[in-house]
Design a protein around this motif. Structure first.
Motif, PDB file in Angstrom:
ATOM      1  N   ARG A  44       2.190  25.152  97.430  1.00 14.57           N
ATOM      2  CA  ARG A  44       1.282  24.160  96.856  1.00 14.57           C
ATOM      3  C   ARG A  44       0.571  23.356  97.946  1.00 14.57           C
ATOM      4  O   ARG A  44      -0.640  23.117  97.861  1.00 14.57           O
ATOM      5  N   SER A  45       1.309  22.939  98.966  1.00 16.59           N
ATOM      6  CA  SER A  45       0.697  22.132 100.025  1.00 16.59           C
ATOM      7  C   SER A  45      -0.362  22.926 100.792  1.00 16.59           C
ATOM      8  O   SER A  45      -1.431  22.397 101.123  1.00 16.59           O
TER       9      SER A  45
ATOM     10  N   GLU B  59       8.895  17.064  89.490  1.00 21.07           N
ATOM     11  CA  GLU B  59       7.452  16.895  89.684  1.00 21.07           C
ATOM     12  C   GLU B  59       7.162  15.804  90.700  1.00 21.07           C
ATOM     13  O   GLU B  59       6.232  15.903  91.494  1.00 21.07           O
ATOM     14  N   ALA B  60       7.974  14.747  90.674  1.00 21.99           N
ATOM     15  CA  ALA B  60       7.816  13.674  91.659  1.00 21.99           C
ATOM     16  C   ALA B  60       8.102  14.189  93.064  1.00 21.99           C
ATOM     17  O   ALA B  60       7.415  13.850  94.027  1.00 21.99           O
ATOM     18  N   GLU B  61       9.128  15.042  93.171  1.00 25.46           N
ATOM     19  CA  GLU B  61       9.469  15.641  94.456  1.00 25.46           C
ATOM     20  C   GLU B  61       8.338  16.533  94.960  1.00 25.46           C
ATOM     21  O   GLU B  61       7.998  16.528  96.140  1.00 25.46           O
ATOM     22  N   LEU B  62       7.729  17.281  94.036  1.00 27.01           N
ATOM     23  CA  LEU B  62       6.651  18.181  94.422  1.00 27.01           C
ATOM     24  C   LEU B  62       5.385  17.429  94.824  1.00 27.01           C
ATOM     25  O   LEU B  62       4.481  18.016  95.409  1.00 27.01           O
ATOM     26  N   SER B  63       5.346  16.138  94.525  1.00 24.35           N
ATOM     27  CA  SER B  63       4.152  15.360  94.868  1.00 24.35           C
ATOM     28  C   SER B  63       3.953  15.241  96.372  1.00 24.35           C
ATOM     29  O   SER B  63       2.844  14.966  96.830  1.00 24.35           O
ATOM     30  N   ILE B  64       5.015  15.450  97.157  1.00 24.56           N
ATOM     31  CA  ILE B  64       4.832  15.385  98.606  1.00 24.56           C
ATOM     32  C   ILE B  64       3.989  16.547  99.114  1.00 24.56           C
ATOM     33  O   ILE B  64       3.521  16.524 100.253  1.00 24.56           O
ATOM     34  N   ALA B  65       3.783  17.565  98.266  1.00 25.18           N
ATOM     35  CA  ALA B  65       2.880  18.648  98.648  1.00 25.18           C
ATOM     36  C   ALA B  65       1.461  18.130  98.796  1.00 25.18           C
ATOM     37  O   ALA B  65       0.670  18.654  99.589  1.00 25.18           O
ATOM     38  N   VAL B  66       1.139  17.067  98.020  1.00 21.84           N
ATOM     39  CA  VAL B  66      -0.185  16.465  98.108  1.00 21.84           C
ATOM     40  C   VAL B  66      -0.248  15.516  99.299  1.00 21.84           C
ATOM     41  O   VAL B  66      -1.125  15.622 100.166  1.00 21.84           O
ATOM     42  N   SER B  67       0.675  14.568  99.323  1.00 23.83           N
ATOM     43  CA  SER B  67       0.741  13.599 100.418  1.00 23.83           C
ATOM     44  C   SER B  67       2.210  13.384 100.764  1.00 23.83           C
ATOM     45  O   SER B  67       3.020  13.083  99.876  1.00 23.83           O
ATOM     46  N   PRO B  68       2.600  13.596 102.017  1.00 30.60           N
ATOM     47  CA  PRO B  68       1.728  13.720 103.181  1.00 30.60           C
ATOM     48  C   PRO B  68       1.438  15.145 103.650  1.00 30.60           C
ATOM     49  O   PRO B  68       0.738  15.321 104.638  1.00 30.60           O
ATOM     50  N   LEU B  69       1.984  16.183 102.981  1.00 29.56           N
ATOM     51  CA  LEU B  69       1.860  17.535 103.528  1.00 29.56           C
ATOM     52  C   LEU B  69       0.410  18.031 103.569  1.00 29.56           C
ATOM     53  O   LEU B  69      -0.138  18.285 104.653  1.00 29.56           O
ATOM     54  N   ALA B  70      -0.193  18.214 102.384  1.00 29.76           N
ATOM     55  CA  ALA B  70      -1.564  18.747 102.358  1.00 29.76           C
ATOM     56  C   ALA B  70      -2.531  17.807 103.055  1.00 29.76           C
ATOM     57  O   ALA B  70      -3.384  18.227 103.843  1.00 29.76           O
TER      58      ALA B  70
END
Length: 210
Positions: A46-47, A112-123
């Motif tokens: 995802r990231s 889903e909250a955990e996967l949000s790090i794919a947006v910030s800060p990863l991506a």
């Protein structure tokens, strides 16, 4: 043909130097330390897909987007730097995810909250940060459609390489143990905080021309 090959290699090496996927592996592993293999793969995919989408959009219409919203590159650097610094500070405390400590009925929501790090800060801003965006805009603006396609294709190849590094990076950390992972987490937190501070300094420098 030689000119096209040279341009492709130049673009790829430029992206590789700016994004530095090897250095990002310990950061990714630290951020996903408590996640299972499936979640880790999802985060990596995802990231990188988001990073590819961001870079592609800016390679095609970066200047137009900046002008449309009145955004300056220094503002992007400063904001991204603050975000990275906050994540780094969090990691320095040795804080870990709470997703595995919650009730079963809340698991999907917390996942889903955990996967949000794919947006910030990863991506954004680690993978597709101000430097990567600027590189994409510069290379794609040097010529016509061909140069733009080569720029996007080069970044796509780099994303595939980064995905492989991310997936095998997790196995490496599992091999060296939990104690070593704690050290890596704090070390990467310090590095992230410094990177964030450097981004803010560069943004302020560009904004006020010290």
């Amino acid at each position: 043909m030689n000119a096209i090959l040279l341009h492709t290699i130049t673009v790829f090496m430029g992206f590789f130097a700016i994004m530095n996927p090897i250095a990002n592996v310990p950061i990714f592993v630290s951020l996903t330390a408590d996640d299972d293999e499936r979640t880790t793969r999802t985060l990596a995919l995802r990231s990188l897909l988001l990073a590819f989408a961001i870079v592609s959009v800016f390679a095609i219409a970066g200047k137009l987007i900046f002008d449309m919203f009145g955004i300056s590159l220094p503002a992007l650097r400063i904001t991204g730097g603050i975000v990275v610094s906050l994540i780094g500070f969090h990691m320095l405390q040795g804080n870990q995810s709470s997703v595995h400590q919650l009730k079963e009925e809340d698991h999907q929501k917390c996942l889903e909250a955990e996967l949000s790090i794919a947006v910030s800060p990863l991506a954004m801003p680690i993978l597709a940060g101000p430097g990567t965006i600027t590189t994409a805009m510069n290379f794609s603006a040097r010529g016509g459609i061909l140069e733009m396609i080569l720029t996007i294709s080069s970044f796509a190849i780099l994303c595939v390489i980064t995905y492989v590094l991310f997936i095998f990076g997790k196995k490496f950390v599992e091999f060296i143990g939990v104690g070593a992972l704690g050290v890596i987490t704090r070390l990467m937190g310090l590095i992230l905080a410094v990177i964030g501070t450097q981004m803010v300094i560069e943004g302020l420098h560009d904004a006020f021309k010290f």
